[in-house]
Design an enzyme around this catalytic site. Sequence first.
Site, PDB file in Angstrom:
ATOM      1  CG  HIS A  69      -1.939  -1.016   1.339  1.00 42.69           C
ATOM      2  ND1 HIS A  69      -2.072  -1.844   2.430  1.00 42.69           N
ATOM      3  CD2 HIS A  69      -2.921  -1.388   0.478  1.00 42.69           C
ATOM      4  CE1 HIS A  69      -3.098  -2.669   2.247  1.00 42.69           C
ATOM      5  NE2 HIS A  69      -3.620  -2.411   1.062  1.00 42.69           N
ATOM      6  CE  LYS A 127     -12.378  -6.910   1.383  1.00 42.65           C
ATOM      7  NZ  LYS A 127     -11.056  -6.496   0.902  1.00 42.65           N
ATOM      8  NE  ARG A 171      -2.413  -7.387  -4.673  1.00 43.23           N
ATOM      9  CZ  ARG A 171      -3.219  -7.791  -3.692  1.00 43.23           C
ATOM     10  NH1 ARG A 171      -2.749  -7.951  -2.496  1.00 43.23           N
ATOM     11  NH2 ARG A 171      -4.490  -8.036  -3.933  1.00 43.23           N
ATOM     12  CB  SER A 177      -4.448  -6.705   4.341  1.00 42.30           C
ATOM     13  OG  SER A 177      -4.001  -5.443   3.928  1.00 42.30           O
TER      14      SER A 177
HETATM   15  O1  PNS Z   1      -8.562  -2.712  -0.216  1.00 42.61           O
HETATM   16  P1  PNS Z   1      -9.913  -3.271  -0.518  1.00 42.61           P
HETATM   17  O2  PNS Z   1     -10.465  -3.993   0.662  1.00 42.61           O
HETATM   18  O3  PNS Z   1      -9.915  -4.102  -1.756  1.00 42.61           O
HETATM   19  O4  PNS Z   1     -10.855  -2.002  -0.800  1.00 42.61           O
HETATM   20  C1  PNS Z   1     -12.172  -2.144  -1.212  1.00 42.61           C
HETATM   21  C2  PNS Z   1     -12.872  -0.760  -1.307  1.00 42.61           C
HETATM   22  C3  PNS Z   1     -12.871  -0.067   0.029  1.00 42.61           C
HETATM   23  C4  PNS Z   1     -12.127   0.097  -2.319  1.00 42.61           C
HETATM   24  C5  PNS Z   1     -14.320  -1.031  -1.790  1.00 42.61           C
HETATM   25  O5  PNS Z   1     -14.917  -1.932  -0.922  1.00 42.61           O
HETATM   26  C6  PNS Z   1     -15.162   0.246  -1.875  1.00 42.61           C
HETATM   27  O6  PNS Z   1     -14.965   1.063  -2.752  1.00 42.61           O
HETATM   28  N1  PNS Z   1     -16.105   0.401  -0.949  1.00 42.61           N
HETATM   29  C7  PNS Z   1     -17.008   1.539  -0.921  1.00 42.61           C
HETATM   30  C8  PNS Z   1     -18.404   1.173  -1.401  1.00 42.61           C
HETATM   31  C9  PNS Z   1     -18.586   1.474  -2.872  1.00 42.61           C
HETATM   32  O7  PNS Z   1     -18.368   2.567  -3.344  1.00 42.61           O
HETATM   33  N2  PNS Z   1     -19.015   0.453  -3.640  1.00 42.61           N
HETATM   34  C10 PNS Z   1     -19.283   0.599  -5.055  1.00 42.61           C
HETATM   35  C11 PNS Z   1     -18.050   0.411  -5.888  1.00 42.61           C
HETATM   36  S1  PNS Z   1     -17.981  -1.198  -6.545  1.00 42.61           S
END
Ligand code: PNS
Length: 161
Positions: free
Chosen positions: A18, A42, A91, A129
């Site tokens: 990150h 999650k 990645r 993570s």
């Molecule tokens: O690091 P991660 O866990 O892959 O991040 C996921 C994240 C936080 C980017 C994703 O869950 C997110 O954007 N959540 C906010 C809700 C949202 O906007 N959802 C619609 C987009 S698909």
Amino acid sequence: MVRRAVYPGTFDPITLGHVDVVMRGLKLVDELVIGVAENPGKGPMFDLDTRLNMVRAVFVAQPRVKVVAFKGLLVDLAHEQQAQAVLRGLRAASDFEYEFQMAAMNRRLDAEIESVFVMAREDYTFVSSRFIREISAMGGDVKALIPEVVIPYLEAANRAN
Ligand code: PNS
């Protein structure tokens, strides 16, 4: 115009992968807003405040980085923060499908916000993570893969479990 992007994630916990994405993002924008998602779905190991504290501690000396919590839609966060783009790291090919779907959905929700991807450093392509949590819980050494400030948080979490 200030070029600003949001970099969203769960950061459970933040890894050197990150950090690498943030440093690459800072080459592209003036300001980066790291959005730490609540993401209760999650079932995160660290609560939102702890994840925020860890991310803030990592970038305490970086004036172009701001760290905020967010609970709703990513596009709403981007608006609130007056950001033109969403930054994500890639990645491997396996990340692509999920990232592609998310970027397409975000574009559907708000066509003004661009999704920008940077490729993580080769040394970190295998870091996630989830692996950090799993390996450290089983007594493995992950110190070379996480920021130093995260080490005591992980140790405390493993002692508590
Ligand atoms: O690091 P991660 O866990 O892959 O991040 C996921 C994240 C936080 C980017 C994703 O869950 C997110 O954007 N959540 C906010 C809700 C949202 O906007 N959802 C619609 C987009 S698909």
